[in-house]
Design a protein around this motif. Structure first.
Motif, PDB file in Angstrom:
ATOM      1  N   LEU A  62       0.812  -1.221   0.000  1.00  0.00           N
ATOM      2  CA  LEU A  62       0.000   0.000   0.000  1.00  0.00           C
ATOM      3  C   LEU A  62       0.841   1.266   0.000  1.00  0.00           C
ATOM      4  CD1 LEU A  62      -2.835  -1.105   2.448  1.00  0.00           C
ATOM      5  CD2 LEU A  62      -2.826  -1.149  -0.061  1.00  0.00           C
ATOM      6  N   GLU A  63       2.131   1.146   0.186  1.00  0.00           N
ATOM      7  CA  GLU A  63       2.999   2.323   0.185  1.00  0.00           C
ATOM      8  C   GLU A  63       3.387   2.772  -1.229  1.00  0.00           C
ATOM      9  OE1 GLU A  63       6.344   1.983   2.796  1.00  0.00           O
ATOM     10  OE2 GLU A  63       5.100   1.292   4.457  1.00  0.00           O
ATOM     11  N   TYR A  64       3.121   1.947  -2.218  1.00  0.00           N
ATOM     12  CA  TYR A  64       3.477   2.299  -3.598  1.00  0.00           C
ATOM     13  C   TYR A  64       2.355   3.108  -4.232  1.00  0.00           C
ATOM     14  CZ  TYR A  64       6.857  -1.431  -2.864  1.00  0.00           C
ATOM     15  OH  TYR A  64       7.856  -2.218  -2.356  1.00  0.00           O
ATOM     16  N   ASN A  65       2.714   4.045  -5.082  1.00  0.00           N
ATOM     17  CA  ASN A  65       1.732   4.828  -5.823  1.00  0.00           C
ATOM     18  C   ASN A  65       1.487   4.116  -7.159  1.00  0.00           C
ATOM     19  OD1 ASN A  65       0.087   6.682  -6.989  1.00  0.00           O
ATOM     20  ND2 ASN A  65       1.508   8.399  -6.836  1.00  0.00           N
ATOM     21  N   TRP A  66       0.665   3.103  -7.128  1.00  0.00           N
ATOM     22  CA  TRP A  66       0.437   2.224  -8.273  1.00  0.00           C
ATOM     23  C   TRP A  66      -0.113   2.980  -9.482  1.00  0.00           C
ATOM     24  CZ3 TRP A  66       2.508  -2.464  -8.123  1.00  0.00           C
ATOM     25  CH2 TRP A  66       2.814  -3.012  -6.877  1.00  0.00           C
ATOM     26  N   LEU A  67      -0.885   4.022  -9.253  1.00  0.00           N
ATOM     27  CA  LEU A  67      -1.492   4.767 -10.364  1.00  0.00           C
ATOM     28  C   LEU A  67      -0.485   5.655 -11.098  1.00  0.00           C
ATOM     29  CD1 LEU A  67      -4.929   5.748  -8.782  1.00  0.00           C
ATOM     30  CD2 LEU A  67      -4.413   3.871 -10.370  1.00  0.00           C
ATOM     31  N   SER A  68       0.653   5.933 -10.482  1.00  0.00           N
ATOM     32  CA  SER A  68       1.654   6.775 -11.139  1.00  0.00           C
ATOM     33  C   SER A  68       2.607   5.967 -12.022  1.00  0.00           C
ATOM     34  CB  SER A  68       2.467   7.539 -10.090  1.00  0.00           C
ATOM     35  OG  SER A  68       3.296   6.647  -9.373  1.00  0.00           O
ATOM     36  N   ILE A  69       2.508   4.659 -11.952  1.00  0.00           N
ATOM     37  CA  ILE A  69       3.383   3.783 -12.740  1.00  0.00           C
ATOM     38  C   ILE A  69       2.845   3.724 -14.169  1.00  0.00           C
ATOM     39  CG2 ILE A  69       4.202   1.396 -12.994  1.00  0.00           C
ATOM     40  CD1 ILE A  69       4.023   1.211  -9.901  1.00  0.00           C
ATOM     41  N   PRO A  70       3.713   3.833 -15.185  1.00  0.00           N
ATOM     42  CA  PRO A  70       3.240   3.781 -16.581  1.00  0.00           C
ATOM     43  C   PRO A  70       2.438   2.497 -16.850  1.00  0.00           C
ATOM     44  CG  PRO A  70       5.550   4.430 -16.504  1.00  0.00           C
ATOM     45  CD  PRO A  70       5.165   4.030 -15.107  1.00  0.00           C
ATOM     46  N   TRP A  71       1.346   2.652 -17.550  1.00  0.00           N
ATOM     47  CA  TRP A  71       0.412   1.557 -17.801  1.00  0.00           C
ATOM     48  C   TRP A  71       1.071   0.346 -18.428  1.00  0.00           C
ATOM     49  CZ3 TRP A  71      -0.278  -0.354 -22.654  1.00  0.00           C
ATOM     50  CH2 TRP A  71       0.186   0.439 -23.705  1.00  0.00           C
ATOM     51  N   TYR A  72       2.022   0.572 -19.340  1.00  0.00           N
ATOM     52  CA  TYR A  72       2.612  -0.546 -20.073  1.00  0.00           C
ATOM     53  C   TYR A  72       3.461  -1.460 -19.181  1.00  0.00           C
ATOM     54  CZ  TYR A  72       6.696   2.543 -20.240  1.00  0.00           C
ATOM     55  OH  TYR A  72       7.734   3.360 -19.902  1.00  0.00           O
ATOM     56  N   LEU A  73       3.835  -0.984 -18.009  1.00  0.00           N
ATOM     57  CA  LEU A  73       4.605  -1.843 -17.108  1.00  0.00           C
ATOM     58  C   LEU A  73       3.748  -2.959 -16.509  1.00  0.00           C
ATOM     59  CD1 LEU A  73       6.904   0.746 -15.298  1.00  0.00           C
ATOM     60  CD2 LEU A  73       7.400  -0.690 -17.290  1.00  0.00           C
ATOM     61  N   TYR A  74       2.444  -2.833 -16.601  1.00  0.00           N
ATOM     62  CA  TYR A  74       1.538  -3.873 -16.111  1.00  0.00           C
ATOM     63  C   TYR A  74       1.259  -4.950 -17.163  1.00  0.00           C
ATOM     64  CZ  TYR A  74       0.736  -0.731 -12.218  1.00  0.00           C
ATOM     65  OH  TYR A  74       0.910   0.073 -11.128  1.00  0.00           O
ATOM     66  N   LEU A  75       1.765  -4.766 -18.362  1.00  0.00           N
ATOM     67  CA  LEU A  75       1.522  -5.753 -19.423  1.00  0.00           C
ATOM     68  C   LEU A  75       2.205  -7.088 -19.157  1.00  0.00           C
ATOM     69  CD1 LEU A  75       1.697  -3.549 -22.641  1.00  0.00           C
ATOM     70  CD2 LEU A  75      -0.327  -4.464 -21.483  1.00  0.00           C
ATOM     71  N   GLY A  76       3.122  -7.131 -18.209  1.00  0.00           N
ATOM     72  CA  GLY A  76       3.765  -8.398 -17.851  1.00  0.00           C
ATOM     73  C   GLY A  76       2.747  -9.452 -17.446  1.00  0.00           C
ATOM     74  N   GLY A  77       1.695  -9.041 -16.772  1.00  0.00           N
ATOM     75  CA  GLY A  77       0.643  -9.985 -16.383  1.00  0.00           C
ATOM     76  C   GLY A  77      -0.081 -10.552 -17.591  1.00  0.00           C
ATOM     77  N   VAL A  78      -0.380  -9.683 -18.556  1.00  0.00           N
ATOM     78  CA  VAL A  78      -1.030 -10.127 -19.796  1.00  0.00           C
ATOM     79  C   VAL A  78      -0.090 -11.065 -20.553  1.00  0.00           C
ATOM     80  CG1 VAL A  78      -1.956  -9.374 -22.022  1.00  0.00           C
ATOM     81  CG2 VAL A  78      -2.396  -8.018 -19.955  1.00  0.00           C
ATOM     82  N   LEU A  79       1.171 -10.651 -20.670  1.00  0.00           N
ATOM     83  CA  LEU A  79       2.146 -11.464 -21.401  1.00  0.00           C
ATOM     84  C   LEU A  79       2.367 -12.814 -20.729  1.00  0.00           C
ATOM     85  CD1 LEU A  79       4.709  -8.697 -22.389  1.00  0.00           C
ATOM     86  CD2 LEU A  79       2.985  -9.794 -23.837  1.00  0.00           C
ATOM     87  N   SER A  80       2.281 -12.851 -19.412  1.00  0.00           N
ATOM     88  CA  SER A  80       2.447 -14.115 -18.699  1.00  0.00           C
ATOM     89  C   SER A  80       1.368 -15.117 -19.118  1.00  0.00           C
ATOM     90  CB  SER A  80       2.388 -13.874 -17.191  1.00  0.00           C
ATOM     91  OG  SER A  80       2.461 -15.087 -16.492  1.00  0.00           O
ATOM     92  N   VAL A  81       0.146 -14.655 -19.242  1.00  0.00           N
ATOM     93  CA  VAL A  81      -0.943 -15.529 -19.674  1.00  0.00           C
ATOM     94  C   VAL A  81      -0.695 -16.017 -21.103  1.00  0.00           C
ATOM     95  CG1 VAL A  81      -3.427 -15.619 -20.207  1.00  0.00           C
ATOM     96  CG2 VAL A  81      -2.623 -14.514 -18.100  1.00  0.00           C
ATOM     97  N   VAL A  82      -0.269 -15.112 -21.974  1.00  0.00           N
ATOM     98  CA  VAL A  82       0.025 -15.474 -23.362  1.00  0.00           C
ATOM     99  C   VAL A  82       1.170 -16.493 -23.412  1.00  0.00           C
ATOM    100  CG1 VAL A  82       0.880 -14.589 -25.577  1.00  0.00           C
ATOM    101  CG2 VAL A  82      -0.833 -13.290 -24.294  1.00  0.00           C
ATOM    102  N   ILE A  83       2.226 -16.240 -22.645  1.00  0.00           N
ATOM    103  CA  ILE A  83       3.393 -17.135 -22.641  1.00  0.00           C
ATOM    104  C   ILE A  83       3.006 -18.532 -22.196  1.00  0.00           C
ATOM    105  CG2 ILE A  83       5.592 -17.607 -21.468  1.00  0.00           C
ATOM    106  CD1 ILE A  83       5.943 -14.468 -21.393  1.00  0.00           C
ATOM    107  N   VAL A  84       2.325 -18.624 -21.061  1.00  0.00           N
ATOM    108  CA  VAL A  84       1.956 -19.946 -20.535  1.00  0.00           C
ATOM    109  C   VAL A  84       1.096 -20.691 -21.551  1.00  0.00           C
ATOM    110  CG1 VAL A  84       0.571 -21.126 -18.769  1.00  0.00           C
ATOM    111  CG2 VAL A  84       2.228 -19.383 -18.098  1.00  0.00           C
ATOM    112  N   GLY A  85       0.147 -19.996 -22.135  1.00  0.00           N
ATOM    113  CA  GLY A  85      -0.722 -20.648 -23.114  1.00  0.00           C
ATOM    114  C   GLY A  85       0.013 -21.098 -24.361  1.00  0.00           C
ATOM    115  N   LEU A  86       0.842 -20.231 -24.933  1.00  0.00           N
ATOM    116  CA  LEU A  86       1.540 -20.577 -26.171  1.00  0.00           C
ATOM    117  C   LEU A  86       2.585 -21.673 -25.962  1.00  0.00           C
ATOM    118  CD1 LEU A  86       1.958 -17.066 -27.841  1.00  0.00           C
ATOM    119  CD2 LEU A  86       0.227 -18.826 -28.309  1.00  0.00           C
ATOM    120  N   VAL A  87       3.273 -21.635 -24.827  1.00  0.00           N
ATOM    121  CA  VAL A  87       4.254 -22.694 -24.540  1.00  0.00           C
ATOM    122  C   VAL A  87       3.534 -24.023 -24.377  1.00  0.00           C
ATOM    123  CG1 VAL A  87       5.933 -23.535 -22.847  1.00  0.00           C
ATOM    124  CG2 VAL A  87       5.991 -21.147 -23.562  1.00  0.00           C
TER     125      VAL A  87
END
Length: 147
Positions: A62-87
């Motif tokens: 809760l100490e992090y300012n999550w909304l100030s982080i650039p949106w594209y840095l959260y794409l790792g979660g999306v890519l993780s789903v894609v990676i697991v599925g494609l592998v």
């Protein structure tokens, strides 16, 4: 010190070993269920493990300012789903060795571009001819594995 023999390189190699094992396990789970069910279950288990690790380490989320982080840095979660599925989809069709080889070629090629251009906030590290030659030799070796 030689970067190839450094602790971070050894840690990365261990990561590669776990990726090959993970891909194999995920593909077997997919074959016994479905690609979407297997991907979901793998991520639920991963989320629970990560949550336990965060709680044990007492990470102050809760100490992090999550909304100030650039949106594209959260794409790792999306890519993780894609990676697991494609592998999981590729391993039963071409085998663990061939799939892993193709994955690594893709990773190294993308990594060279990311480093060279300094994408996603990474430090810009211009490629050199030896790296490009290494990638070409690596790809040629990969072709031999697919024979």
């Amino acid at each position: 010190m030689n970067k190839f023999l450094s602790l971070p390189a050894v840690i990365a190699a261990i990561s590669g070993i776990t990726m090959a094992i993970q891909g194999t396990l995920n593909s077997q789970l997919y074959q016994k269920t479905s690609i979407l069910a297997a991907t979901l279950v793998v991520h639920i288990i991963g989320t629970v493990i990560a949550l336990i690790a965060v709680m044990v380490a007492r990470v102050p989320l809760l100490e992090y300012n999550w909304l100030s982080i650039p949106w594209y840095l959260y794409l790792g979660g999306v890519l993780s789903v894609v990676i697991v599925g494609l592998v999981a989809l590729s391993i039963p069709k071409i085998g663990v060795c061939n799939a892993t080889t193709a994955i690594i070629i893709g990773q190294v090629g993308a990594a060279l571009i990311i480093d060279h251009l300094g994408l996603f906030g990474a430090e810009r590290l211009a490629w050199n001819p030896w790296q490009l030659l290494g990638l070409l030799f690596f790809a040629a070796g990969a072709k031999l594995l697919f024979s």
